[in-house]
Structure formats: C-alpha cells, structure tokens
Design a protein around this motif. Structure first.
Motif, PDB file in Angstrom:
ATOM      1  N   MET A 117       1.101  -1.052   0.139  1.00 17.75           N
ATOM      2  CA  MET A 117      -0.071  -0.010   0.175  1.00 17.75           C
ATOM      3  C   MET A 117       0.825   1.362   0.033  1.00 17.75           C
ATOM      4  O   MET A 117       1.809   1.334   0.782  1.00 17.75           O
ATOM      5  N   ASN A 118       0.639   2.327  -0.880  1.00 20.55           N
ATOM      6  CA  ASN A 118       1.293   3.402  -0.927  1.00 20.55           C
ATOM      7  C   ASN A 118       0.355   4.428  -1.265  1.00 20.55           C
ATOM      8  O   ASN A 118      -0.810   4.260  -1.355  1.00 20.55           O
ATOM      9  N   ILE A 119       0.961   5.688  -1.252  1.00 20.30           N
ATOM     10  CA  ILE A 119       0.116   6.871  -1.762  1.00 20.30           C
ATOM     11  C   ILE A 119      -0.648   6.857  -2.947  1.00 20.30           C
ATOM     12  O   ILE A 119      -1.802   7.423  -3.064  1.00 20.30           O
TER      13      ILE A 119
ATOM     14  N   PHE B  22       5.528   7.811   5.721  1.00 19.23           N
ATOM     15  CA  PHE B  22       6.731   7.976   6.626  1.00 19.23           C
ATOM     16  C   PHE B  22       7.953   7.003   6.143  1.00 19.23           C
ATOM     17  O   PHE B  22       8.795   6.989   6.728  1.00 19.23           O
ATOM     18  N   GLY B  23       7.556   6.310   4.944  1.00 19.26           N
ATOM     19  CA  GLY B  23       8.813   5.553   4.654  1.00 19.26           C
ATOM     20  C   GLY B  23       9.009   4.602   5.258  1.00 19.26           C
ATOM     21  O   GLY B  23       8.697   3.583   5.772  1.00 19.26           O
ATOM     22  N   GLU B  24      10.596   4.565   6.070  1.00 20.83           N
ATOM     23  CA  GLU B  24      11.159   3.537   6.866  1.00 20.83           C
ATOM     24  C   GLU B  24      10.931   4.066   8.410  1.00 20.83           C
ATOM     25  O   GLU B  24      11.297   3.478   9.032  1.00 20.83           O
TER      26      GLU B  24
ATOM     27  N   SER C 263       4.031   3.241   6.750  1.00 21.55           N
ATOM     28  CA  SER C 263       5.348   2.907   7.107  1.00 21.55           C
ATOM     29  C   SER C 263       5.771   1.540   6.897  1.00 21.55           C
ATOM     30  O   SER C 263       4.975   0.765   7.031  1.00 21.55           O
ATOM     31  N   LYS C 264       6.962   1.105   6.737  1.00 22.10           N
ATOM     32  CA  LYS C 264       7.497  -0.144   6.882  1.00 22.10           C
ATOM     33  C   LYS C 264       7.674  -0.607   8.350  1.00 22.10           C
ATOM     34  O   LYS C 264       8.032  -1.850   8.536  1.00 22.10           O
TER      35      LYS C 264
ATOM     36  N   SER D  82       3.568  -0.998   4.926  1.00 18.54           N
ATOM     37  CA  SER D  82       3.695  -0.770   3.793  1.00 18.54           C
ATOM     38  C   SER D  82       4.604  -2.237   3.064  1.00 18.54           C
ATOM     39  O   SER D  82       4.303  -2.571   1.765  1.00 18.54           O
ATOM     40  N   LEU D  83       4.961  -2.776   3.886  1.00 14.74           N
ATOM     41  CA  LEU D  83       5.664  -4.125   3.363  1.00 14.74           C
ATOM     42  C   LEU D  83       4.648  -5.351   3.408  1.00 14.74           C
ATOM     43  O   LEU D  83       4.756  -6.208   2.501  1.00 14.74           O
ATOM     44  N   THR D  84       3.757  -5.491   4.303  1.00 16.55           N
ATOM     45  CA  THR D  84       2.849  -6.495   4.554  1.00 16.55           C
ATOM     46  C   THR D  84       1.423  -6.236   4.218  1.00 16.55           C
ATOM     47  O   THR D  84       0.661  -7.042   4.099  1.00 16.55           O
TER      48      THR D  84
END
Length: 159
Positions: A1-3, A53-55, A97-98, A128-130
C-alpha cells in the motif's frame, strides 16, 4: 500500500483530494461531505489524511502529532455549518510505513485518540511491506452512528 494506490482508490470513489505536507511528509488529503437521515439528520465532513513515513518507525507519539496536525488542517479548511449544529468533522489519519511499533497498533485498535467537540479523529496505520492495516476494533459510544461509515471508508480506500 502506498500513496499512489490511495489516490487511485479516492478517485474511484469520486472523493476530491489534494497533495499536501503533514509533519513534513508527502501527504494526500481527501474530503467527503455526506448527509444521512440515519445520522439523526446530520452532515458529516470527513477528511482522509494519508502520509507516507517511508522507513520511519510509527509510534503512539507520532500518531498523536499527526492527528493533531491533521485535525488542525481540517478545522482551517472546513467552511460548512458550525460544528455541533447538525454538523461534525471526522478526520481519518492514515500513516504508512515499513516499521509500525506495537504501541502504534494498539493505539489504533483501541481508538485512544480521544474526543473533540463535534469532531472525531480516527488513527490508522498501514505496514507498506505486509499491507497489514490496524484501525479501531469496536465502535465507541461517542459518535457511534458514524463509525460504520468510517470503517467502510477505511476499507475502501486502503484495499
């Protein structure tokens, strides 16, 4: 999932959005106005504030800062009826975030964000990873009539 996927989902629901910065992070803010008789003839103005928020690790403190800035943004942009006179504001604050801390997940699930006068803040975190999404588990007493709508909106926008 991302913006970008959030923007596509907002478009598919015909929800107006703009690109902003919240807490200095790239953000998308959607806006929806609805009136329903089942809400005791009230108008609900919902702002969906999504920030990437990235990482960076998402913590309870970071969520509270995001909620505060997002609610402040919504108050400045809201131009409808005075809040409390058959009108309310809902702010769905989504942080992507990740790295999501356990305290942040718990904060969202237990809806610890508190109450506002004729306003609601709903925290949501997305890994955002899972693609794991954490949001409220139970409808609270305060504003109970709106929470099924908030849940539906969260699920449609984050699918």
């Amino acid at each position: 999932m991302n913006i970008e996927s959030i923007k596509k989902n907002l478009n598919s629901k015909s929800i107006y959005y703009s690109e902003e910065k919240i807490l200095g992070k790239p953000s998308v803010i959607g806006y929806e106005k609805k009136f329903k008789w089942i809400w005791f003839a009230t108008q609900l103005n919902t702002f969906i504030v999504v920030s990437d928020f990235g990482e960076e690790t998402i913590t309870e403190d970071l969520i509270e800062k995001h909620l505060s800035e997002a609610f402040g943004f919504a108050q400045k942009k809201y131009t409808g009826w005075p809040r409390g006179l058959q009108s309310g504001i809902g702010v769905i604050s989504i942080l992507i975030s990740k790295n999501i801390g356990d305290d942040a997940k718990d904060y969202c699930k237990k809806l610890k964000s508190g109450k506002k006068w004729a306003g609601f803040t709903i925290p949501v975190v997305i890994n955002s990873l899972t693609n794991e999404i954490d949001y409220f588990e139970k409808n609270p007493i305060w504003g109970r009539i709106y929470y099924p709508h908030f849940k539906k909106l969260i699920l449609e926008i984050t699918k």
